[in-house]
Structures are given as C-alpha cells and as structure tokens.
Design an enzyme around this catalytic site. Sequence first.
Site, PDB file in Angstrom:
ATOM      1  N   GLU A 157      19.442 -11.666 -11.817  1.00 58.35           N
ATOM      2  CA  GLU A 157      18.793 -10.932 -12.904  1.00 58.35           C
ATOM      3  C   GLU A 157      19.827 -10.215 -13.770  1.00 58.35           C
ATOM      4  O   GLU A 157      20.767  -9.620 -13.255  1.00 58.35           O
ATOM      5  CB  GLU A 157      17.823  -9.927 -12.287  1.00 58.35           C
ATOM      6  CG  GLU A 157      17.028  -9.099 -13.274  1.00 58.35           C
ATOM      7  CD  GLU A 157      15.995  -8.237 -12.561  1.00 58.35           C
ATOM      8  OE1 GLU A 157      15.664  -7.161 -13.101  1.00 58.35           O
ATOM      9  OE2 GLU A 157      15.531  -8.624 -11.465  1.00 58.35           O
ATOM     10  N   ASP A 177      20.279  -8.420  -8.752  1.00 63.02           N
ATOM     11  CA  ASP A 177      20.190  -7.845 -10.095  1.00 63.02           C
ATOM     12  C   ASP A 177      21.496  -7.176 -10.464  1.00 63.02           C
ATOM     13  O   ASP A 177      21.885  -6.173  -9.869  1.00 63.02           O
ATOM     14  CB  ASP A 177      19.037  -6.827 -10.114  1.00 63.02           C
ATOM     15  CG  ASP A 177      18.794  -6.233 -11.489  1.00 63.02           C
ATOM     16  OD1 ASP A 177      19.495  -6.604 -12.444  1.00 63.02           O
ATOM     17  OD2 ASP A 177      17.885  -5.387 -11.600  1.00 63.02           O
ATOM     18  N   HIS A 227       9.422  -6.630 -15.617  1.00 62.50           N
ATOM     19  CA  HIS A 227      10.200  -5.505 -15.121  1.00 62.50           C
ATOM     20  C   HIS A 227       9.247  -4.316 -15.014  1.00 62.50           C
ATOM     21  O   HIS A 227       8.390  -4.124 -15.865  1.00 62.50           O
ATOM     22  CB  HIS A 227      11.325  -5.171 -16.095  1.00 62.50           C
ATOM     23  CG  HIS A 227      12.003  -3.867 -15.808  1.00 62.50           C
ATOM     24  ND1 HIS A 227      11.831  -2.743 -16.594  1.00 62.50           N
ATOM     25  CD2 HIS A 227      12.830  -3.500 -14.804  1.00 62.50           C
ATOM     26  CE1 HIS A 227      12.531  -1.750 -16.101  1.00 62.50           C
ATOM     27  NE2 HIS A 227      13.155  -2.180 -15.011  1.00 62.50           N
ATOM     28  N   ASP A 237       8.652  -6.285 -20.406  1.00 64.20           N
ATOM     29  CA  ASP A 237       8.181  -4.982 -19.929  1.00 64.20           C
ATOM     30  C   ASP A 237       7.388  -4.322 -21.051  1.00 64.20           C
ATOM     31  O   ASP A 237       7.920  -4.089 -22.147  1.00 64.20           O
ATOM     32  CB  ASP A 237       9.390  -4.125 -19.544  1.00 64.20           C
ATOM     33  CG  ASP A 237       9.020  -2.793 -18.916  1.00 64.20           C
ATOM     34  OD1 ASP A 237       7.865  -2.367 -19.063  1.00 64.20           O
ATOM     35  OD2 ASP A 237       9.899  -2.176 -18.280  1.00 64.20           O
ATOM     36  N   GLU A 270      14.460  -7.294 -18.944  1.00 67.35           N
ATOM     37  CA  GLU A 270      14.321  -5.846 -18.766  1.00 67.35           C
ATOM     38  C   GLU A 270      14.757  -5.088 -20.017  1.00 67.35           C
ATOM     39  O   GLU A 270      14.132  -4.104 -20.404  1.00 67.35           O
ATOM     40  CB  GLU A 270      15.144  -5.398 -17.564  1.00 67.35           C
ATOM     41  CG  GLU A 270      15.172  -3.904 -17.351  1.00 67.35           C
ATOM     42  CD  GLU A 270      15.958  -3.499 -16.107  1.00 67.35           C
ATOM     43  OE1 GLU A 270      16.347  -2.326 -16.028  1.00 67.35           O
ATOM     44  OE2 GLU A 270      16.179  -4.361 -15.231  1.00 67.35           O
ATOM     45  N   LYS A 285      20.575  -4.666  -5.756  1.00 65.57           N
ATOM     46  CA  LYS A 285      21.424  -4.402  -6.909  1.00 65.57           C
ATOM     47  C   LYS A 285      22.850  -4.850  -6.617  1.00 65.57           C
ATOM     48  O   LYS A 285      23.420  -4.504  -5.574  1.00 65.57           O
ATOM     49  CB  LYS A 285      21.416  -2.914  -7.249  1.00 65.57           C
ATOM     50  CG  LYS A 285      20.048  -2.388  -7.671  1.00 65.57           C
ATOM     51  CD  LYS A 285      19.593  -2.952  -9.005  1.00 65.57           C
ATOM     52  CE  LYS A 285      18.298  -2.336  -9.456  1.00 65.57           C
ATOM     53  NZ  LYS A 285      17.864  -2.802 -10.786  1.00 65.57           N
TER      54      LYS A 285
END
Length: 409
Positions: free
Chosen positions: A269, A243, A346, A319, A296, A214
């Site tokens: 991402e 991400d 995701h 997702d 996502e 992250k």
Amino acid sequence: MIKNIQVDDIRYKLDGAAGSDAIHTDPVYSYAVTRLFDDSGHTGVGFAFTLGEGNDLVCKAAQYYADKIKGRDIEDTMANFGDLFKKLSNDQQFRWLGPHKGIVHLALASVTNACYDLWAKKRGVPLWKLLTDLSPEQIVSTLDLSYLEDELTHEQATAMLKEQQATKTIRESILQKGYPGYDTSIGWFNYSDEKVRENCKIALEEGFTAMKLKVGSADPERDIRRAHIVREVAGDSVKVMLDANQQWNLPQAISICNKLKSMNPYWIEEPTHPDDVLAHKTLADAISPLKLALGEHVPNKITFKNYLQTRSASFIQVDAVRVGGVSEFITVSLLCKKYGVPVVPHVGDMGQLHQHLVLFNHIAVGHEALFLEHIPHLQKHFVNPVNITGGVYQTPQEPGSSCDLKVLK
C-alpha cells in the site's frame, strides 16, 4: 430547512505509538466537523479527517461552504446534489486553492457528508439503507461526473446501476452476515517487534482473517523481519497487507517490494508519492504479480481515473473523508466497477461512515464484499460506534451515517 450551522475543530491525542507510520510518526487524529441543524429537529453531522495541524483551516473552509447551503431544504438539496457539488467545488476563488484537493476539498467533504447524514436522519434510516433504496437515476443525480466524460457519462453510470438491480436482493444477505473487517492496528510503525507479534495473536483470537503492517523503515531489513513475524504468527491462510505510507522513491520501492515477496503479502500500500501515477505503473509492472493498493492520499476522481486507466492499482482505497465526501466516493466506486477493480476504503474515520458505503457498494454497485479496514482507537468517542464481532462489521441500524460524536452532544 437548514436553519443553523456549526463547524468544530475536534482533536484526539492517541495513546502510545498508536497511529504511527513511516511518514506520520506522531499523529493527532482530528476531525473538522460540520453540523447542519434542521428545523425538523434533526442534526446532520459530517467530517473530514486530518492529523492535527491545519484542522482549523479545514474548519474555516467548511464554514465557507456550509454558509452557502443555509436555508435550503435537505430533500431539495439532495434531489440534484451533483449540480450543487459541482458548483461548490468550482467556486471561482476557492477553486484556486485546489482545485479539488487539499484544505478546500477536505472542507467540502465535511459539508457533503453532513448533508448525507441529515438526509438519512430525516428519512429515519441508516445511510446504507437510504442509498441502496434510491433508484439508479436518483443516485446518479447526486454525482458530479464532470471531467469523466471520456470514461463515465450520466447515462453509462445509470445503466451500470440498472444492470445490478436484478441481482441486488441476492447481495442483501450481507446485511445479516455482516461485512468482513481487517485489523490495521497490529503493526503501527513505532510498535516493537514483540508488540507486533502479540497484537497478531490478539487479532486472530478476535476473529480477523486479514491484517496490516506498517513498513517504510530506514533499514529495509527491519521491514522484512517484521513482515515475516506477522506471516509466521498469522499463518499462510491469513491475508497480510504491507503499508509504506509513501516512504520510498521508485528505485527503493522496486528493490524492497521484490524482497518482500518472500512473505507473500496480499498487497503493498502507498509505496511512493501518491501523485506519481506513472511511477506506480512502472512499479506495478516491475513487481508483478505482487499487487498495489492506492488511494489514501488521492484527493479526487480525476487522479483515480488516471490510476485506473494505467492499471496501476489492483485495489482502490478511496476515502470519503479525503475526497469530496460520499458523492465523490460513489463516483470513484462506479469508475472502479467499470474497470473491475475492488474498492477497499482507507478508514481514517474508524469505519463509522465507510461501513455504510461498502454495503452500498456491494448491494447496489455489485462490488465484491472483500473487507473493510478497522482501527479501534476512537470508538469510545462515537455515540454509535462500529460494532465488530468475530472480525466482522455488524450492520448499523441507527438513522444516519454513524458519525455523531459524544463531545458534541
């Protein structure tokens, strides 16, 4: 016949800093769970995923949709589910709250996923088996392709699936090998540098060959430092994804992504706002050959269509608990196949449902078996949790979509 319906608000507080990212710093992993009780004794379980607040609103909306299928036979319902999905998603009053996004669409996902789970359970097979055994015509009849006619008609979708039939058995070897996973839990946003380093080592020991960190810090140098820590520990052969969870504006994204190139990320991402298709197109061009992964927070097939048309995304992360469920997931997968873009979902639901869908994508649609995100924090709450061995998802064998929760038994 579906004789009764129950919708439950289920929430799980995570331990420590797990689940944290640049935007969502204190998540409560939550499910709006729909259960369909069939007179055969089977119970279909489906859910949508939230981070806590508002989960009750999704449940209320799911009850509204679920009431409309009470008394229906599941086989009759699924024989032409695409028409039912279209009717429900375009409910004249509920549609105003979307359309096809937000609380009402999450609610539709919960109900849709329960329908697919019940269908598989009544047939006594795992969801991946049910889907891969359906004919192209049967698959397409479960889809709502409205507003996609410029890109994908029913005839074209059927032809795409028929084209894959000849090589389908070759790809079924994935059932024995298992589907590769990647580890997202090495680098939650609030983890210390030391914990990130240690988690990378653990992931490698567990057999993962890809992992995700992250990013999106107020100080970009923190992101760059941590990204290089992951690369240092993982080595050059491991795929490392970064991400940002929508944290950056476009100028920031261009600047920071170009700086992050030095550690060779496999993708970046969610760099900026998920509705801003043109910003992602500008960014993709500015940071090439670095690739973007998006989806996502993309709520429906129309926005995915736009991302594919502009060639903004190199990986699509649709997702099934964010879009309108399994049906819309398959629709987006077919669009991606047309454009030659990999689908890497995701996994807000810990991979329970998506482990079935990626097998279908590979075997029946012909998508590459790249890898599937793995997040372990809620495994203990599932009746049949995902089984990962050596960094690989083992093929589920129990009937249904693996979404039964212990708290509801």
